[in-house]
Design a protein around this motif. Sequence first.
Motif, PDB file in Angstrom:
ATOM      1  N   HIS A  47       0.841  -1.203   0.000  1.00  0.00           N
ATOM      2  CA  HIS A  47       0.000   0.000   0.000  1.00  0.00           C
ATOM      3  C   HIS A  47       0.876   1.254   0.000  1.00  0.00           C
ATOM      4  O   HIS A  47       0.619   2.197  -0.770  1.00  0.00           O
ATOM      5  N   ILE A  48       1.904   1.263   0.843  1.00  0.00           N
ATOM      6  CA  ILE A  48       2.805   2.420   0.897  1.00  0.00           C
ATOM      7  C   ILE A  48       3.465   2.627  -0.465  1.00  0.00           C
ATOM      8  O   ILE A  48       3.508   3.744  -0.983  1.00  0.00           O
ATOM      9  N   LEU A  49       3.967   1.563  -1.063  1.00  0.00           N
ATOM     10  CA  LEU A  49       4.641   1.661  -2.356  1.00  0.00           C
ATOM     11  C   LEU A  49       3.715   2.232  -3.427  1.00  0.00           C
ATOM     12  O   LEU A  49       4.115   3.096  -4.213  1.00  0.00           O
ATOM     13  N   LEU A  50       2.478   1.769  -3.459  1.00  0.00           N
ATOM     14  CA  LEU A  50       1.556   2.183  -4.517  1.00  0.00           C
ATOM     15  C   LEU A  50       0.962   3.570  -4.305  1.00  0.00           C
ATOM     16  O   LEU A  50       0.381   4.137  -5.233  1.00  0.00           O
ATOM     17  N   THR A  51       1.097   4.114  -3.099  1.00  0.00           N
ATOM     18  CA  THR A  51       0.501   5.430  -2.843  1.00  0.00           C
ATOM     19  C   THR A  51       1.522   6.490  -2.429  1.00  0.00           C
ATOM     20  O   THR A  51       1.134   7.590  -2.022  1.00  0.00           O
ATOM     21  N   LEU A  52       2.788   6.171  -2.529  1.00  0.00           N
ATOM     22  CA  LEU A  52       3.839   7.124  -2.142  1.00  0.00           C
ATOM     23  C   LEU A  52       3.657   8.484  -2.796  1.00  0.00           C
ATOM     24  O   LEU A  52       3.803   9.530  -2.156  1.00  0.00           O
TER      25      LEU A  52
END
Length: 181
Positions: free
Chosen positions: A167-172
């Motif tokens: 989730h963090i990677l895709l919404t950075l």
Amino acid sequence: MHGYTPGEIEPTTEMLLAHKYPHDRDKVAETITRSVELGEPFSSRHRFIDTHGVEHQVMVVADRIFNHDHTVGTAGFYIDLSSTLLTAEHEALDTRIQELVNARAAIEQAKGVLIRMYRIGDEQAFKLLVWRSQETNTTLRALTEQRLRELPAVPPDRPDTVSAFDHILLTLHERIPPDST
């Protein structure tokens, strides 16, 4: 090679020595003097500056010129080593730079693993690697490369940890401050 057109000047020892690279001039003068006084052929590897200010790295092979029974000068040839030496230097540098980049990449990856696993900072991770390197008398590069080879032996993260990371990677991009783009 020195930048003169054929017939433009009468080559003399003094004129040739004037073109020698300052740090090489005395050594070349001694070699020529010894050759003339002892009647020996000679070779020399040195630098000279041509009439355009370009430095050449050369090898000179020469022998004496006789007039009856005494030496009156020398004759020989120059081999310009400049491009050969430059090519060898670049190849060695390219190889060494690639080795350094590869070593640095392994160290950075190993630091990243330590930062994630122990929740420590970049500097602390590096100090930990250096400590293990010194403690075991192992190069930092060898230690970090082996650590990366053995990383697959560490059990995978729990699924909820991987999901949180995904989730963090895709919404950075949504959380980057406007002045950082």
